[in-house]
Design a protein around this motif. Sequence first.
Motif, mmCIF file in Angstrom:
data_model
loop_
_atom_site.group_PDB
_atom_site.id
_atom_site.type_symbol
_atom_site.label_atom_id
_atom_site.label_comp_id
_atom_site.label_asym_id
_atom_site.label_seq_id
_atom_site.Cartn_x
_atom_site.Cartn_y
_atom_site.Cartn_z
ATOM 1 N N SER A 50 0.840 -1.194 0.000
ATOM 2 C CA SER A 50 0.000 0.000 0.000
ATOM 3 C C SER A 50 0.880 1.250 0.000
ATOM 4 C CB SER A 50 -0.888 -0.008 1.247
ATOM 5 O OG SER A 50 -1.403 1.266 1.481
ATOM 6 N N ILE A 62 -7.574 -2.102 2.198
ATOM 7 C CA ILE A 62 -7.800 -3.427 2.794
ATOM 8 C C ILE A 62 -9.174 -3.949 2.374
ATOM 9 C CG2 ILE A 62 -8.147 -4.656 4.988
ATOM 10 C CD1 ILE A 62 -5.844 -2.876 6.120
ATOM 11 N N GLN A 65 -8.867 -5.297 -1.046
ATOM 12 C CA GLN A 65 -8.156 -6.580 -1.064
ATOM 13 C C GLN A 65 -9.067 -7.721 -0.586
ATOM 14 O OE1 GLN A 65 -5.173 -6.985 -2.588
ATOM 15 N NE2 GLN A 65 -5.507 -4.823 -3.057
ATOM 16 N N VAL A 82 -1.230 -7.473 3.146
ATOM 17 C CA VAL A 82 -1.304 -6.032 2.883
ATOM 18 C C VAL A 82 -0.192 -5.380 3.692
ATOM 19 C CG1 VAL A 82 -2.687 -3.936 3.063
ATOM 20 C CG2 VAL A 82 -3.801 -6.113 2.493
#
Length: 193
Positions: A50, A62, A65, A82
């Motif tokens: 990120s 998030i 994802q 992440v």
Amino acid sequence: MNSTTEQNTQQINDIEKAVEQWLDDVVIGLNLCPFAAKPQRNKQIKIFVSTDNNENDLLESIYLQLKELDETPVSELETTLVVAPYLFEEFDDYNQFLDLVEGLVVQLGKSGVYQIASFHPNYCFYGTEPDDAENLTNRSPYPVFHLIREDSMEKVLKHYPDPEAIPERNIECVENLTEEQIKTLFPYLNKDQ
């Protein structure tokens, strides 16, 4: 591509490589997560770096994802790491944000579908001292939120002998590392020296 974009791309690539190295050498190499080797071998682990520098944007990343995990067959994407290299220098700040991530999973109605594993360069388990070896089990080069499919975890656990003993085995493993091994496996912990 201008030089700033090239620098940023190179920086992201370097961060991704550091996380991949940690995954291969520490998580898989020390067998801290006995379930990671197969998806890594099958290229089913996504490392998402990120570039967010505020918590709202990271929470959105998030969310995206998790959505991608929802929309992608497990055969293609088992799990996602992440990585948040531009936030949470302090472990306490990371830990507080973790509550928001857990809340997001609940809000999305995904409790029991996904769980979050947490890793940070200064990870410190409740009731431990920062220098206690057991903290190494969750120390990573950058703050990481590991998005795990609960179904996949349950399938693997069915075939794994004594999964409850994994944390104790991991602690024993890292407590038996030599100083030299720790320097090699966790180079990011020695930056100040």
